[in-house]
Design an enzyme around this catalytic site. Structure first.
Site, PDB file in Angstrom:
ATOM      1  N   ARG A  25      17.914 -27.106  80.412  1.00  0.00           N
ATOM      2  CA  ARG A  25      17.282 -28.750  80.271  1.00  0.00           C
ATOM      3  C   ARG A  25      16.803 -28.977  78.350  1.00  0.00           C
ATOM      4  NH1 ARG A  25      14.837 -31.376  84.695  1.00  0.00           N
ATOM      5  NH2 ARG A  25      16.065 -31.202  85.956  1.00  0.00           N
ATOM      6  N   ARG A  29      12.534 -33.689  77.569  1.00  0.00           N
ATOM      7  CA  ARG A  29      11.548 -35.005  77.134  1.00  0.00           C
ATOM      8  C   ARG A  29      10.171 -34.332  76.239  1.00  0.00           C
ATOM      9  NH1 ARG A  29      10.362 -36.675  83.550  1.00  0.00           N
ATOM     10  NH2 ARG A  29      11.076 -34.344  83.351  1.00  0.00           N
ATOM     11  N   ARG A  38      16.090 -41.807  75.084  1.00  0.00           N
ATOM     12  CA  ARG A  38      16.102 -43.005  76.690  1.00  0.00           C
ATOM     13  C   ARG A  38      15.755 -43.759  76.791  1.00  0.00           C
ATOM     14  NH1 ARG A  38      12.723 -42.195  80.699  1.00  0.00           N
ATOM     15  NH2 ARG A  38      12.846 -41.455  82.643  1.00  0.00           N
ATOM     16  N   ASP A  75      23.076 -35.641  85.284  1.00  0.00           N
ATOM     17  CA  ASP A  75      22.503 -34.675  86.716  1.00  0.00           C
ATOM     18  C   ASP A  75      23.296 -34.351  87.798  1.00  0.00           C
ATOM     19  OD1 ASP A  75      19.544 -34.732  86.925  1.00  0.00           O
ATOM     20  OD2 ASP A  75      20.436 -35.126  89.039  1.00  0.00           O
ATOM     21  N   TYR A 152      18.666 -32.622  98.408  1.00  0.00           N
ATOM     22  CA  TYR A 152      17.955 -33.862  97.880  1.00  0.00           C
ATOM     23  C   TYR A 152      18.756 -35.019  99.401  1.00  0.00           C
ATOM     24  CZ  TYR A 152      16.783 -31.351  93.698  1.00  0.00           C
ATOM     25  OH  TYR A 152      15.353 -31.039  93.381  1.00  0.00           O
TER      26      TYR A 152
HETATM   27  O1  CP3 Z   1      19.956 -28.147  81.059  1.00  0.00           O
HETATM   28  C1  CP3 Z   1      20.613 -29.448  80.620  1.00  0.00           C
HETATM   29  O2  CP3 Z   1      19.689 -30.430  79.283  1.00  0.00           O
HETATM   30  C2  CP3 Z   1      21.718 -30.666  80.899  1.00  0.00           C
HETATM   31  C3  CP3 Z   1      21.572 -31.953  81.474  1.00  0.00           C
HETATM   32  C4  CP3 Z   1      20.530 -31.673  83.158  1.00  0.00           C
HETATM   33  C5  CP3 Z   1      19.747 -31.912  83.775  1.00  0.00           C
HETATM   34  N1  CP3 Z   1      19.480 -31.855  84.851  1.00  0.00           N
HETATM   35  C6  CP3 Z   1      19.142 -34.016  83.269  1.00  0.00           C
HETATM   36  C7  CP3 Z   1      17.938 -34.131  83.137  1.00  0.00           C
HETATM   37  C8  CP3 Z   1      20.814 -30.525  84.244  1.00  0.00           C
HETATM   38  C9  CP3 Z   1      21.895 -29.476  83.674  1.00  0.00           C
HETATM   39  C10 CP3 Z   1      19.970 -30.740  85.409  1.00  0.00           C
HETATM   40  C11 CP3 Z   1      20.404 -29.939  86.736  1.00  0.00           C
HETATM   41  C12 CP3 Z   1      19.845 -31.114  87.637  1.00  0.00           C
HETATM   42  N2  CP3 Z   1      19.357 -31.910  88.017  1.00  0.00           N
HETATM   43  C13 CP3 Z   1      18.824 -29.694  88.378  1.00  0.00           C
HETATM   44  C14 CP3 Z   1      19.262 -28.288  89.339  1.00  0.00           C
HETATM   45  C15 CP3 Z   1      18.443 -27.832  88.151  1.00  0.00           C
HETATM   46  C16 CP3 Z   1      16.978 -27.366  87.721  1.00  0.00           C
HETATM   47  O3  CP3 Z   1      16.311 -28.273  87.309  1.00  0.00           O
HETATM   48  O4  CP3 Z   1      16.824 -26.383  89.319  1.00  0.00           O
HETATM   49  C17 CP3 Z   1      17.987 -30.693  90.107  1.00  0.00           C
HETATM   50  C18 CP3 Z   1      17.177 -29.873  91.231  1.00  0.00           C
HETATM   51  C19 CP3 Z   1      18.517 -31.504  88.942  1.00  0.00           C
HETATM   52  C20 CP3 Z   1      17.589 -33.077  90.614  1.00  0.00           C
HETATM   53  C21 CP3 Z   1      16.715 -33.583  89.287  1.00  0.00           C
HETATM   54  N3  CP3 Z   1      16.947 -34.602  88.218  1.00  0.00           N
HETATM   55  C22 CP3 Z   1      15.335 -34.058  89.100  1.00  0.00           C
HETATM   56  C23 CP3 Z   1      14.648 -33.670  90.344  1.00  0.00           C
HETATM   57  C24 CP3 Z   1      14.856 -34.331  88.027  1.00  0.00           C
HETATM   58  C25 CP3 Z   1      13.139 -34.799  87.878  1.00  0.00           C
HETATM   59  C26 CP3 Z   1      12.733 -33.537  87.894  1.00  0.00           C
HETATM   60  C27 CP3 Z   1      12.322 -34.389  86.403  1.00  0.00           C
HETATM   61  O5  CP3 Z   1      11.730 -32.794  86.274  1.00  0.00           O
HETATM   62  O6  CP3 Z   1      11.204 -35.086  86.551  1.00  0.00           O
HETATM   63  C28 CP3 Z   1      16.006 -35.189  87.293  1.00  0.00           C
HETATM   64  C29 CP3 Z   1      15.807 -36.099  86.732  1.00  0.00           C
HETATM   65  C30 CP3 Z   1      16.266 -34.977  84.775  1.00  0.00           C
HETATM   66  N4  CP3 Z   1      17.346 -34.919  85.062  1.00  0.00           N
HETATM   67  C31 CP3 Z   1      16.155 -35.072  83.081  1.00  0.00           C
HETATM   68  C32 CP3 Z   1      16.326 -34.650  83.037  1.00  0.00           C
HETATM   69  C33 CP3 Z   1      16.251 -34.199  81.453  1.00  0.00           C
HETATM   70  C34 CP3 Z   1      14.697 -35.673  83.469  1.00  0.00           C
HETATM   71  C35 CP3 Z   1      14.345 -37.502  83.644  1.00  0.00           C
HETATM   72  C36 CP3 Z   1      14.016 -38.495  82.286  1.00  0.00           C
HETATM   73  O7  CP3 Z   1      14.010 -37.905  81.296  1.00  0.00           O
HETATM   74  O8  CP3 Z   1      12.896 -38.579  82.547  1.00  0.00           O
END
Ligand code: CP3
Length: 343
Positions: A25, A29, A38, A75, A152
């Site tokens: 990540r 944010r 964003r 994602d 999910y």
């Molecule tokens: O690592 C990176 O920077 C690459 C991009 C990336 C994102 N999500 C961007 C993201 C990667 C590799 C993921 C993987 C992901 N997404 C996983 C597996 C890894 C982990 O964290 O366990 C999972 C379970 C998801 C599903 C997902 N996407 C969730 C549960 C959420 C919401 C959680 C939160 O933190 O709000 C997301 C949103 C998400 N994916 C964000 C980002 C940067 C936040 C979105 C925003 O900008 O509001």
């Protein structure tokens, strides 16, 4: 000629004086420039599907910190969406999807080969990144592992214990295994297309692998990872794969060899001395700093960074976090971590 970039050398099994480093990540944010892009995109999914902006947020942490790898901004839930599920994000809560709870829902899903209709913009982001990334920074593509993505899809949201997915696994085994198979095929298709577009490494995120016990872990975490990696290696033997069976515990022992993964990503719960002794002789390891330390900062961040670096100094290691950096992390603390690691 051998690839002399640090990440590729570690993935090839080389022990390096200072490990390559990137963060799960790393585009997110906690960075003001991410929040600005964003806002420009409007919402998270629009950011994922706008190649110029997705490439921009991928590049931001590379410019700011000089990490040794970039990870595609996208994602894991774009694959279910490309299979026909509805997907939206509720601010402050997380993802929501239409649910798969029986054979009817499963039959409504598209075949694996249809995902490309929707995922073209992601492949375009990969192409832009290969053009714009510094030559010394490899690009990591990624996908969610079938089990994690299925949790999910079945629940329609994130769940603390993956209860709905476990319930479907026992009540309707046929639908559950058909869903895992469809996701295994779709994930293979997706990663092959990312590699064709220019991804140089792939990572498989199985964030909820730890809730699979015994044979379930072997059948639904290990076996799908093995199938996916075998298909990728058949087409691209030189593209390394990183597996992240989070909270796999004792099941991490042997996982890299059994799946063909070149590197095992370690969560925060993995004991570094055990991992150095037992896992590192089997493959490169990646991890496993607690992301909470990037919120706290201070001496503990410095000490833990050095402790992990030193624990893994006898074999191939990629320094990383044990899970994603959180939105409340201080960007200045990342500089502290990098100085402790490299200094
Ligand atoms: O690592 C990176 O920077 C690459 C991009 C990336 C994102 N999500 C961007 C993201 C990667 C590799 C993921 C993987 C992901 N997404 C996983 C597996 C890894 C982990 O964290 O366990 C999972 C379970 C998801 C599903 C997902 N996407 C969730 C549960 C959420 C919401 C959680 C939160 O933190 O709000 C997301 C949103 C998400 N994916 C964000 C980002 C940067 C936040 C979105 C925003 O900008 O509001």
């Amino acid at each position: 000629m051998a690839d002399d970039r640090l990440l590729m050398r570690a993935l090839a099994g080389e022990t390096l004086p200072v490990p390559p480093v990137w963060m799960m990540r790393q585009a997110g944010r906690y960075l003001p420039e991410y929040r600005a892009t964003r806002a420009q995109a409007g919402d998270f999914l629009s950011l994922c599907y706008t190649p110029e902006l997705a490439a921009e947020v991928t590049l931001q942490p590379i410019r700011r910190y000089g990490f040794d790898a970039a990870i595609l901004f996208a994602d894991i839930l774009l694959v279910p969406q490309a299979l026909g599920a509805d997907l939206w994000f509720v601010t402050g809560e997380g993802p929501r999807l239409s649910t798969v709870t029986g054979p009817g829902d499963f039959k409504a899903l598209k075949p694996a080969g249809a995902i490309h209709d929707r995922l073209g913009p992601i492949y375009e982001t990969v192409r832009l990144l290969r053009r714009d990334l510094p030559a010394e920074v490899p690009l990591i593509g990624f996908a969610g592992a079938p089990w994690t993505v299925a949790t999910y899809m079945i629940a329609g949201r994130g769940t603390p214990d993956q209860g709905p997915a476990h319930a479907l696994k026992s009540s309707d085994r046929a639908t559950f295994t058909a869903l895992i198979d469809r996701l295994t095929e779709a994930t293979t298709e997706y990663l092959l297309a990312q590699i064709a577009a220019g991804a140089e490494v792939v990572k498989l995120f199985d964030s909820w692998a730890g809730s699979l016990k015994g044979d379930d872990f072997d059948d639904f975490a290990l076996a799908p990872a093995k199938r996916i990696i075998a298909a990728l290696k058949a087409a691209h033997p030189d593209v390394p794969a990183i597996a992240f069976p989070r909270q796999g515990g004792a099941k991490l022992d042997g996982f890299a060899a059994a799946t063909g993964a070149d590197c095992l990503a370690l969560d925060t719960e993995v004991d570094t001395d055990w991992a150095a002794r037992v896992l590192q002789p089997q493959s490169c390891v990646q991890g496993n700093l607690d992301p909470q330390l990037l919120v706290e900062g201070g001496q503990r961040l410095i000490d833990e960074t050095r402790r992990i670096r030193d624990a893994f100094s006898g074999g191939p290691h990629i320094f990383n976090l044990g899970h994603g950096i959180t939105p409340d992390a201080d960007p200045a603390h990342v500089d502290v971590m990098l100085k402790a690691l490299r200094g």
